[in-house]
Design an enzyme around this catalytic site. Structure first.
Site, PDB file in Angstrom:
ATOM      1  N   GLN A  71      59.855 -15.552   8.168  1.00 52.51           N
ATOM      2  CA  GLN A  71      59.563 -14.709   9.315  1.00 52.51           C
ATOM      3  C   GLN A  71      58.058 -14.501   9.508  1.00 52.51           C
ATOM      4  O   GLN A  71      57.267 -14.682   8.581  1.00 52.51           O
ATOM      5  CB  GLN A  71      60.235 -13.344   9.149  1.00 52.51           C
ATOM      6  CG  GLN A  71      61.743 -13.390   9.288  1.00 52.51           C
ATOM      7  CD  GLN A  71      62.344 -11.997   9.298  1.00 52.51           C
ATOM      8  OE1 GLN A  71      62.796 -11.506   8.284  1.00 52.51           O
ATOM      9  NE2 GLN A  71      62.342 -11.373  10.460  1.00 52.51           N
ATOM     10  N   HIS A  72      57.712 -14.097  10.731  1.00 47.96           N
ATOM     11  CA  HIS A  72      56.403 -13.545  11.095  1.00 47.96           C
ATOM     12  C   HIS A  72      55.272 -14.549  11.222  1.00 47.96           C
ATOM     13  O   HIS A  72      54.232 -14.219  11.790  1.00 47.96           O
ATOM     14  CB  HIS A  72      55.949 -12.462  10.097  1.00 47.96           C
ATOM     15  CG  HIS A  72      56.973 -11.458   9.724  1.00 47.96           C
ATOM     16  ND1 HIS A  72      57.737 -10.785  10.651  1.00 47.96           N
ATOM     17  CD2 HIS A  72      57.370 -11.004   8.509  1.00 47.96           C
ATOM     18  CE1 HIS A  72      58.546  -9.952  10.018  1.00 47.96           C
ATOM     19  NE2 HIS A  72      58.352 -10.072   8.729  1.00 47.96           N
ATOM     20  N   ASP A 226      64.555 -15.907   7.979  1.00 49.80           N
ATOM     21  CA  ASP A 226      65.199 -16.170   6.696  1.00 49.80           C
ATOM     22  C   ASP A 226      66.131 -15.047   6.235  1.00 49.80           C
ATOM     23  O   ASP A 226      67.209 -15.300   5.690  1.00 49.80           O
ATOM     24  CB  ASP A 226      64.162 -16.486   5.613  1.00 49.80           C
ATOM     25  CG  ASP A 226      63.024 -15.485   5.533  1.00 49.80           C
ATOM     26  OD1 ASP A 226      63.054 -14.447   6.232  1.00 49.80           O
ATOM     27  OD2 ASP A 226      62.073 -15.743   4.771  1.00 49.80           O
TER      28      ASP A 226
END
Length: 465
Positions: A71-72, A226
């Site tokens: 992520q991110h 994830d």
């Protein structure tokens, strides 16, 4: 037998699993490593994915594919679809000041909770965009589209070239800081607050919608982040709490309603099914155990044996495990500390126990924060490489005061992506039932004094850092 493929593009590697679409049975798999560091060019993920696909025997015979990803991560593309600069990953903390600036500029933590269900910390994409604007303005000006690692890989797998064909899902979008899980809409004003101008953002598709097709005609699922993929791979339902001990430590729960935590400890993410996934993440998880094993001159099996040979509480020896700074609590510049060292605790067994207990206590604080928002906690499922450790399982049950269920080791992010692919293929209201095999349940007597001692030391450390 129809086959589906799930991809996990994590911080450390690309993993591919090919599964039976009806049962979830693993047919074959492959993996390849990613470069180390907190800044990685996306081309490295693509190259690793090609290697992992080859190691898994190729994907020519699969009926559908989906991607789970870390992520991110900030993937910035120019008007031609070229990567502007290497992606800043979730664990890159250089945007810590940018997070503070963004909080102030919108009017404080509550304003962010009201807008997108989370309070910015250095992990979230919007803070990395602000860092880019402030520190690399020429690169920021070139950005025509912003996407996440899994979005970019889905786009690459589709063979598309137009930025308008970028897609994402609600689970991963909810970790950007400019999409609201409550309204299901982007907050473009927050994107501009970060980047300094508007840009193309991926279309957010429904959980089981066909997002695109490969050049060979295989449907591509929406993919997801994830943590949401792992929840899907584990078959988590409302009341389940997943504790994942990998590069990061995660405690998340499936919930029917969105949540908001003004303290910023809990991020009010969405999941991959239409529900919600309140989540706490720590930066210090399995690498704490790596450090302990290295320090003590042993391997993970030896560390587990040492830790279990020491008494609960390690004789008052406490590790505050902020070895890489920390995300929760938000202390990016913090360092680790060992407290309570005495002659009788100055031995490998007590130190091993303190390292494991300290790591678990950090995750237990996260679980408390999730529970405090009214999210039910009925079952704890632990996954990740560290869950294979007997010491981790037993100490987790003792520290959490709950039984801990550990399914057989597996690539649950990739499995979740594969289950999503099977769901897309089936076109049903709910994903296909994929039962878990060989679940080990561990339950030992609770040790609340370990948490109490850790809290005393953690707060003392917090006052000094």
């Amino acid at each position: 037998m129809a086959l589906v493929a799930g991809i996990d593009s994590s911080t450390q590697s690309s993993k591919v699993v090919v599964c039976d679409a009806d049962t979830g049975e693993l047919v074959r798999s492959g993996s390849a490593p990613h470069p180390e560091g907190t800044e990685v060019h996306p081309d490295a993920w693509w190259d690793a994915l090609q290697q992992a696909i080859a190691a898994a025997g190729g994907l020519d015979d699969v009926a559908a594919i989906a991607v789970g990803g870390q992520q991110h991560g900030m993937v910035c593309l120019d008007e031609h679809g070229a990567v502007v600069r290497p992606a800043l990953l979730w664990n890159d903390t250089r945007s810590a000041q940018a997070a503070l600036d963004l909080i102030d500029e919108l009017g404080g933590p509550q304003a962010w909770i009201d807008a997108v269900g989370l309070v910015p910390v250095a992990s979230f994409t919007v803070t990395k965009l602000r860092w880019l604007r402030d520190h690399e303005p020429e690169n920021a000006a070139r950005v025509a589209a912003v996407c996440l690692p899994h979005d970019w890989l889905t786009w690459k797998l589709s063979g598309a070239e137009s930025l308008d064909t970028l897609v994402t899902d609600r689970g991963d979008a909810s970790g950007t800081g400019y999409w609201s899980p409550t309204t299901g809409e982007y907050r473009r004003d927050l994107l501009e607050l970060g980047l300094g101008h508007d840009a193309v953002l991926p279309r957010v598709v429904a959980p089981a919608e066909v997002a695109a097709h490969t050049p060979a005609g295989q449907p591509l699922g929406p993919g997801t982040g994830d943590n949401a993929a792992a929840a899907l791979g584990l078959g988590a339902v409302t009341g389940d709490v997943i504790i994942s001990i990998g590069t990061s430590g995660v405690a998340c729960a499936v919930a029917d309603e969105p949540v908001g935590d003004v303290s910023g400890a809990v991020a009010g993410f969405a999941d991959a099914t239409g529900r919600f996934l309140p989540l706490v993440a720590t930066m210090n998880a399995a690498r704490v155990l790596d450090a302990a094993a290295r320090l003590l001159g042993t391997d993970h099996a030896g560390l587990s044996e040492l830790a279990l040979s020491a008494p609960a509480g390690a004789g008052g020896l406490v590790l505050v495990p902020y070895l890489e700074g920390e995300r929760t609590p938000n202390k990016p510049d913090a360092t680790g500390a060992v407290h309570g060292l005495r002659l009788e605790t100055a031995n490998p067994a007590y130190l091993a126990r303190a390292f494991v207990e300290g790591m678990i206590c950090g995750l237990a604080d996260g679980l408390d924060a999730v529970r405090a928002l009214g999210t039910p906690v009925e079952r704890v499922v632990m996954v990740g490489g560290a869950a294979r450790s007997e010491a981790v399982r037993e100490i987790a049950s003792a520290v959490l005061g709950l039984p801990v269920s550990v399914p057989q080791p597996g690539e649950y992010v990739a499995r979740g992506a594969a289950r999503q692919a099977a769901w897309v293929l089936a076109g049903t209201a709910e994903p296909p039932a994929w039962p878990l095999a060989d679940v080990v349940r561990t339950e030992v007597a609770a040790t609340p004094f370990v948490r109490e001692r850790y809290a005393d030391v953690r707060d003392l450390t917090a006052n000094k850092v």
